[in-house]
Design a protein around this motif. Structure first.
Motif, PDB file in Angstrom:
ATOM      1  N   ALA A 104       0.827  -1.199   0.000  1.00 46.61           N
ATOM      2  CA  ALA A 104       0.000   0.000   0.000  1.00 46.61           C
ATOM      3  C   ALA A 104       0.861   1.248   0.000  1.00 46.61           C
ATOM      4  O   ALA A 104       0.573   2.231  -0.683  1.00 46.61           O
ATOM      5  N   ARG A 105       1.945   1.181   0.745  1.00 53.58           N
ATOM      6  CA  ARG A 105       2.836   2.342   0.827  1.00 53.58           C
ATOM      7  C   ARG A 105       3.414   2.654  -0.548  1.00 53.58           C
ATOM      8  O   ARG A 105       3.457   3.809  -0.982  1.00 53.58           O
ATOM      9  N   VAL A 106       3.853   1.613  -1.224  1.00 58.25           N
ATOM     10  CA  VAL A 106       4.449   1.782  -2.542  1.00 58.25           C
ATOM     11  C   VAL A 106       3.446   2.345  -3.538  1.00 58.25           C
ATOM     12  O   VAL A 106       3.750   3.243  -4.322  1.00 58.25           O
ATOM     13  N   GLU A 107       2.233   1.806  -3.478  1.00 54.79           N
ATOM     14  CA  GLU A 107       1.177   2.295  -4.365  1.00 54.79           C
ATOM     15  C   GLU A 107       0.927   3.771  -4.156  1.00 54.79           C
ATOM     16  O   GLU A 107       0.817   4.548  -5.106  1.00 54.79           O
ATOM     17  N   GLU A 108       0.842   4.114  -2.899  1.00 52.98           N
ATOM     18  CA  GLU A 108       0.539   5.502  -2.541  1.00 52.98           C
ATOM     19  C   GLU A 108       1.646   6.417  -3.040  1.00 52.98           C
ATOM     20  O   GLU A 108       1.398   7.509  -3.543  1.00 52.98           O
ATOM     21  N   LEU A 109       2.875   5.940  -2.926  1.00 48.18           N
ATOM     22  CA  LEU A 109       4.016   6.737  -3.354  1.00 48.18           C
ATOM     23  C   LEU A 109       3.969   6.998  -4.857  1.00 48.18           C
ATOM     24  O   LEU A 109       4.202   8.118  -5.321  1.00 48.18           O
ATOM     25  N   LYS A 110       3.641   5.945  -5.600  1.00 47.76           N
ATOM     26  CA  LYS A 110       3.550   6.071  -7.064  1.00 47.76           C
ATOM     27  C   LYS A 110       2.513   7.114  -7.437  1.00 47.76           C
ATOM     28  O   LYS A 110       2.733   7.975  -8.286  1.00 47.76           O
ATOM     29  N   GLU A 111       1.353   7.031  -6.788  1.00 48.15           N
ATOM     30  CA  GLU A 111       0.291   7.987  -7.080  1.00 48.15           C
ATOM     31  C   GLU A 111       0.726   9.396  -6.732  1.00 48.15           C
ATOM     32  O   GLU A 111       0.474  10.339  -7.490  1.00 48.15           O
ATOM     33  N   TRP A 112       1.371   9.525  -5.601  1.00 46.59           N
ATOM     34  CA  TRP A 112       1.822  10.835  -5.179  1.00 46.59           C
ATOM     35  C   TRP A 112       2.797  11.412  -6.203  1.00 46.59           C
ATOM     36  O   TRP A 112       2.706  12.578  -6.580  1.00 46.59           O
ATOM     37  N   GLU A 113       3.730  10.580  -6.661  1.00 42.28           N
ATOM     38  CA  GLU A 113       4.719  11.005  -7.646  1.00 42.28           C
ATOM     39  C   GLU A 113       4.059  11.504  -8.920  1.00 42.28           C
ATOM     40  O   GLU A 113       4.430  12.535  -9.477  1.00 42.28           O
ATOM     41  N   THR A 115       1.111  12.687  -9.409  1.00 51.46           N
ATOM     42  CA  THR A 115       0.466  13.978  -9.191  1.00 51.46           C
ATOM     43  C   THR A 115       1.503  15.082  -9.033  1.00 51.46           C
ATOM     44  O   THR A 115       1.377  16.161  -9.611  1.00 51.46           O
ATOM     45  N   PHE A 116       2.540  14.781  -8.265  1.00 53.55           N
ATOM     46  CA  PHE A 116       3.567  15.768  -7.962  1.00 53.55           C
ATOM     47  C   PHE A 116       4.221  16.314  -9.227  1.00 53.55           C
ATOM     48  O   PHE A 116       4.479  17.510  -9.352  1.00 53.55           O
ATOM     49  N   ILE A 117       4.514  15.410 -10.175  1.00 52.95           N
ATOM     50  CA  ILE A 117       5.290  15.821 -11.350  1.00 52.95           C
ATOM     51  C   ILE A 117       4.391  16.258 -12.503  1.00 52.95           C
ATOM     52  O   ILE A 117       4.866  16.625 -13.572  1.00 52.95           O
ATOM     53  N   ASP A 118       3.086  16.259 -12.262  1.00 55.45           N
ATOM     54  CA  ASP A 118       2.158  16.698 -13.282  1.00 55.45           C
ATOM     55  C   ASP A 118       2.069  18.220 -13.252  1.00 55.45           C
ATOM     56  O   ASP A 118       1.097  18.806 -12.771  1.00 55.45           O
ATOM     57  N   ILE A 119       3.102  18.835 -13.754  1.00 54.70           N
ATOM     58  CA  ILE A 119       3.232  20.293 -13.671  1.00 54.70           C
ATOM     59  C   ILE A 119       3.518  20.818 -15.064  1.00 54.70           C
ATOM     60  O   ILE A 119       3.890  20.050 -15.946  1.00 54.70           O
ATOM     61  N   ASP A 120       3.368  22.137 -15.247  1.00 52.70           N
ATOM     62  CA  ASP A 120       3.616  22.631 -16.599  1.00 52.70           C
ATOM     63  C   ASP A 120       5.119  22.690 -16.857  1.00 52.70           C
ATOM     64  O   ASP A 120       5.941  22.642 -15.942  1.00 52.70           O
ATOM     65  N   GLN A 121       5.421  22.845 -18.137  1.00 49.75           N
ATOM     66  CA  GLN A 121       6.812  22.751 -18.589  1.00 49.75           C
ATOM     67  C   GLN A 121       7.738  23.692 -17.857  1.00 49.75           C
ATOM     68  O   GLN A 121       8.838  23.309 -17.464  1.00 49.75           O
ATOM     69  N   GLN A 122       7.282  24.924 -17.750  1.00 52.77           N
ATOM     70  CA  GLN A 122       8.123  25.950 -17.134  1.00 52.77           C
ATOM     71  C   GLN A 122       8.561  25.509 -15.748  1.00 52.77           C
ATOM     72  O   GLN A 122       9.743  25.549 -15.403  1.00 52.77           O
ATOM     73  N   VAL A 123       7.586  25.057 -14.959  1.00 49.97           N
ATOM     74  CA  VAL A 123       7.890  24.632 -13.601  1.00 49.97           C
ATOM     75  C   VAL A 123       8.788  23.400 -13.627  1.00 49.97           C
ATOM     76  O   VAL A 123       9.725  23.268 -12.825  1.00 49.97           O
ATOM     77  N   LEU A 124       8.510  22.511 -14.582  1.00 46.24           N
ATOM     78  CA  LEU A 124       9.304  21.283 -14.667  1.00 46.24           C
ATOM     79  C   LEU A 124      10.776  21.597 -14.877  1.00 46.24           C
ATOM     80  O   LEU A 124      11.649  21.067 -14.183  1.00 46.24           O
TER      81      LEU A 124
END
Lengths: 220, 450
Positions: A104-113, A115-124
Motif C-alpha cells: 500500500a505504501r508503494v502504491e501511494e508513493l507512485k500515485e503521489w509522484e 500527481t507531484f510531477i504533473d506540472i507545466d513545462q516551465q515549472v518542470l
C-alpha cells in the motif's frame, strides 16, 4: 530520527522557509553547506525562486516521511538516509513487497509522484535546474524522466510545438542533416531501390510502410 | 526557461533516458539540441548498450570517426532486418567468438566474415528458399567456417576445428562445422538430388561433420526447425528435430515479437554451454577439438573415492539412431573418465602413488529395464591425447599426474531415456601387489533424449 534542529532557507525573491534538519539534508548541497558551518544564519539560495523551493520542500518532506514509514514495514536501513535510498527503494520494491502494508505504501508513493510531477513545462524545467543545483538525486531523476516522456514518440516538428522551440536551421542546413545525420534517411530514389528489394523479399505493403516509417527519421 | 535553455548536465540527464532513435530525432529540432544530442558520451552509451560495441567501428571492424557515426553505419548496413534481432544475433556471435578467441583461436580464425544481402539473395534464389529472418541475420554476421582449404591439403587438422565440435568412440569420429553459403548451396543440391527431394524442398544443409562419420544438419526454411540425419538419412532422408518446436517464433514476420528460429536458439545454447564450461576442449597441441560430452554437473556425474575420481556423462548419437528398428531406436554414447587426484590413492592413512583398474561392473537400463549387465575384468580405453588404446594389457594404470583415462562406448536403447550405473574396482599400486583392498566408485549417468 529528525532532531529538533531547524534551518532557514532564503530564495532569490527574498522569501524565507523553515525546514527540519532531516528535510534539509535531502539536498546534498544544503547538507554540505550546513556541515561547513553555514547553517547558523539564513542559507541563501540565489538560484531558486520561492515557487520552486515550495515544490522542492514538498518533495523533501515526502521523501523523509516515506522513508520513515518504509522503515516500519520493511527492513529500512538507518544508513540509507540519503538521496540514493529513494531510487534504491524504487528498484528494490518488487522483492520487498511482502506485506500488504508495504504494498500500500508503494502504491501511494507512485500515485503521489504522478500527481507531484504533473506540472507545466516551465515549472518542470525550473525544478530540474533547482534539483541539479541543490543536488537532490531522486528529484532530478523524476523530473528528467518526465521530460523524456514528453519527448518520446514525437517527430521533430511535434517536439518543437510541445516545447515552443524555433527551428533555426536554414533549409540547406536541414537538408544536410536529413541526408547525413538523421539515421537511415533516404532520398526518393533510394527508397525506390529499397522498395524493390523489399518487394522481392515478399514484405507486405503494411510491413514496408512500417520499415519506411521506422527508418525515415526526422522527416516532416 | 525552455527545454533548450537547460544546462548541459540537465539536458544530458534527460537524453540518457532516451534511446538512440529518439536522440537522433532530437538532434533535428534545433541547433542547441543538436549539439547536446550529438555528444559522444551519449552515443558511446548507445553503442555499448545496443550493440556491445566498445570502440567506434563499422560492421567490418574498420574504425570510424565517432560513436554516433558508428551507430548510424550499423543501422544503415542492417536496414533490411529488424533492429532488435540484429542486436540479439550480434550478442550471440560475440559470445561464441569471444570464447573462441580465448580458448580455441585456431578454430575462431576459420570464421568467415558476414555475407552480404546480395550473397544471401543469390543463395535463396539458387535453392528456391527464403531463409527465416534469424538465420539470415546470423549469416549477415558470419558466413560459416572456412576449413575447406585445409581439407584440400589433405591434412587431418581440418577435421578438428568444427565450431560445434563432436565426439569419438571406437572408430566413430564426429566433428561438426558450420557451412559457408557456397557450401550450403553445393551440399544441398547434392542431397536434394541424391535423396530425390522435390525441387521445392525447403531443406538446406547448414552444418556437417568434417570427418568420415556422416552427420548432417538441415534447416527447414518453412518451419525454421533444425534437423539432424539419422542412420536412414541417405536411404529415405530421415531426420530428427533438434530444438523444441514451441520455441520457434515469428520467423518470417519482420514485425514479430522476439523472432527466434532453431538455428539461432541452437547457436545461443552452444555459446552458453561453452562459456559456462558445460562443454569444452579436449586434446592437446595440434589435436584439440570441442568435445560435446558434458564436463560439469548436472549433465556430468562425478564421484571420488580414496583419491580416485570418476566422471561420467552421455550423449544421444542421432546419426546411429534407427527409429524404424525397435531395438536401435536410440543410440547413446557414454564417456567415463577416471583419474587419480594429486594426493594419490589413500587408504587408511597410507598413500599410494598409483593404482590400477582391475574390475568393472555396470548396469545399463532403458527406462527401468535392465538391458545390459557387465561384470568383468577391467576395460580397454583410449588415451585422450594420442587416441591410442592404452592400459597395461587391459588394466589401465593411474598416476596422480592429472592425466585422465577415458573409456567411451555406446549402446542402443529402446527408449529415449535410460541410465548407466556402476562401479570400478582398483587396486593400489599395481595389481601384482595382490592387495585386495576394494576401492569402488559409483558413477551413474542418466542417458536421455530431450
Amino acid at each position: 530520527m529528525a532532531s529538533a534542529k531547524v534551518f532557514v532557507l532564503r530564495t532569490c525573491d527574498g522569501e524565507t522557509f523553515e525546514i527540519d534538519e532531516s528535510v534539509a539534508y535531502v539536498s546534498e548541497t544544503i547538507k554540505n553547506m550546513i556541515e561547513d558551518g553555514f547553517g547558523h544564519d539564513l542559507i541563501p539560495l540565489p538560484n531558486v525562486s520561492s515557487k520552486i523551493l515550495l515544490k522542492v520542500i514538498e518533495y523533501c518532506r515526502k521523501h523523509v516521511s516515506n522513508f520513515e514509514s518504509s522503515k516500519k514495514t520493511s527492513n529500512g536501513d538507518e544508513k540509507d538516509k540519503d538521496n540514493d535510498s529513494w531510487k534504491k527503494e524504487k528498484e528494490a520494491v518488487p522483492e520487498v513487497e511482502k506485506d500488504a502494508e508495504e504494498k500500500a505504501r508503494v502504491e501511494e508513493l507512485k500515485e503521489w509522484e504522478t500527481t507531484f510531477i504533473d506540472i507545466d513545462q516551465q515549472v518542470l524545467f525550473d525544478l530540474l535546474q533547482a534539483a541539479n543545483y541543490l543536488n537532490i538525486k531522486g528529484l532530478l531523476v523524476m523530473a528528467a524522466e518526465k521530460a523524456a516522456s514528453m519527448i518520446r514518440g514525437k517527430t521533430p516538428e511535434q517536439i518543437r510545438e510541445t516545447f515552443n522551440i524555433k527551428n533555426d536551421f536554414t533549409p540547406e542546413e536541414y537538408e544536410d542533416i536529413r541526408k547525413k545525420d538523421a539515421m537511415n534517411d533516404f532520398t526518393p530514389e533510394e527508397y525506390e531501390e529499397i522498395r524493390k528489394k523489399i518487394a522481392d523479399n515478399h514484405f507486405t505493403p503494411e510491413e514496408y510502410e512500417q520499415i519506411r516509417k521506422e527508418n525515415a527519421w526526422a522527416i516532416e | 526557461m525552455g527545454l533548450e535553455d537547460l544546462g548541459d548536465l540537465a539536458l544530458h540527464l534527460i537524453m540518457s533516458k532516451l534511446d538512440a532513435k529518439e536522440a537522433a530525432i532530437l538532434s533535428c529540432v534545433n541547433k542547441r539540441l543538436r549539439v547536446s544530442a550529438s555528444e559522444e558520451r551519449l552515443w558511446r552509451k548507445f553503442c555499448a548498450d545496443d550493440l556491445d560495441l566498445l570502440a567506434p567501428e563499422d560492421p567490418d571492424g574498420n574504425t570510424v570517426p565517432s560513436f554516433k557515426a558508428a551507430y548510424q553505419i550499423w543501422r544503415k548496413v542492417f536496414i533490411m532486418s529488424p533492429w532488435l534481432l540484429i542486436r540479439r544475433v550480434k550478442r550471440c556471435w560475440n559470445t561464441i567468438k569471444s570464447w573462441m578467441a580465448a580458448n580455441f583461436p585456431e578454430a575462431g580464425g576459420t570464421l568467415r566474415k558476414g555475407a552480404s544481402e546480395a550473397e544471401i539473395k543469390e543463395m535463396e534464389d539458387t535453392l528456391g528458399v527464403k531463409l527465416p529472418l534469424p538465420t539470415k541475420v546470423l549469416y549477415r554476421f558470419c558466413d560459416g567456417q572456412d576449413i575447406t582449404s585445409v581439407f584440400s591439403s589433405g591434412s587431418e587438422r581440418g577435421s578438428s576445428l568444427g565450431l560445434i565440435g563432436g565426439y569419438s568412440f571406437y572408430d566413430h569420429v564426429v566433428n561438426v562445422y558450420l557451412l559457408p553459403l557456397s557450401q550450403v548451396i553445393a551440399e544441398t543440391k547434392e542431397f536434394v538430388r541424391h535423396l530425390g527431394f522435390s525441387n521445392r524442398s525447403k531443406y538446406i544443409v547448414v552444418a556437417a561433420s568434417s570427418t568420415y562419420g556422416e552427420k548432417l544438419f538441415f534447416l527447414n526454411c518453412s518451419n525454421a526447425q533444425l534437423y539432424v540425419g539419422t542412420k536412414n538419412l541417405s536411404i529415405d532422408g530421415e531426420m530428427i528435430a533438434c530444438v523444441p518446436s514451441t520455441l520457434i517464433n515469428s520467423v518470417h514476420n519482420f514485425h514479430g515479437n522476439q523472432q527466434q528460429d532453431a538455428m539461432l536458439l541452437w547457436l545461443e545454447e552452444h555459446g552458453r554451454r561453452l562459456h559456462s564450461g558445460i562443454i569444452g576442449l579436449r586434446g592437446e597441441g595440434d589435436v584439440r577439438s570441442i568435445n560435446l560430452f558434458p564436463e560439469s554437473p548436472p549433465l556430468c556425474s562425478t564421484a571420488a573415492t580414496n583419491g580416485v575420481q570418476t566422471r561420467a556423462s552421455s550423449l544421444l548419437i542421432p546419426e546411429l539412431c534407427d527409429p524404424q528398428k525397435e531395438s536401435e531406436k536410440y543410440w547413446f554414447s557414454y564417456s567415463i573418465r577416471m583419474r587419480l587426484l594429486p594426493e594419490g590413492c589413500i587408504i587408511n592413512g597410507t598413500s599410494f602413488g598409483s593404482c590400477q583398474l582391475y574390475w568393472r561392473r555396470w548396469i545399463i537400463r532403458a527406462n527401468d529395464t535392465v538391458i545390459s549387465d557387465v561384470n568383468d575384468e577391467a576395460v580397454i580405453g583410449k588415451d585422450l591425447v594420442t587416441g591410442k588404446m592404452i592400459g597395461c594389457g587391459k588394466y589401465p594404470l593411474l598416476y596422480p599426474d592429472g592425466k585422465e583415462f577415458v573409456y567411451e562406448s555406446c549402446t542402443p536403447l529402446t527408449s529415449s531415456s535410460g541410465s548407466i550405473e556402476g562401479a570400478f574396482t582398483f587396486v593400489p599400486g599395481r595389481s601384482t601387489r595382490f592387495l585386495q583392498q576394494h576401492l569402488s566408485d559409483n558413477p551413474s549417468s542418466t542417458l536421455s533424449a530431450l
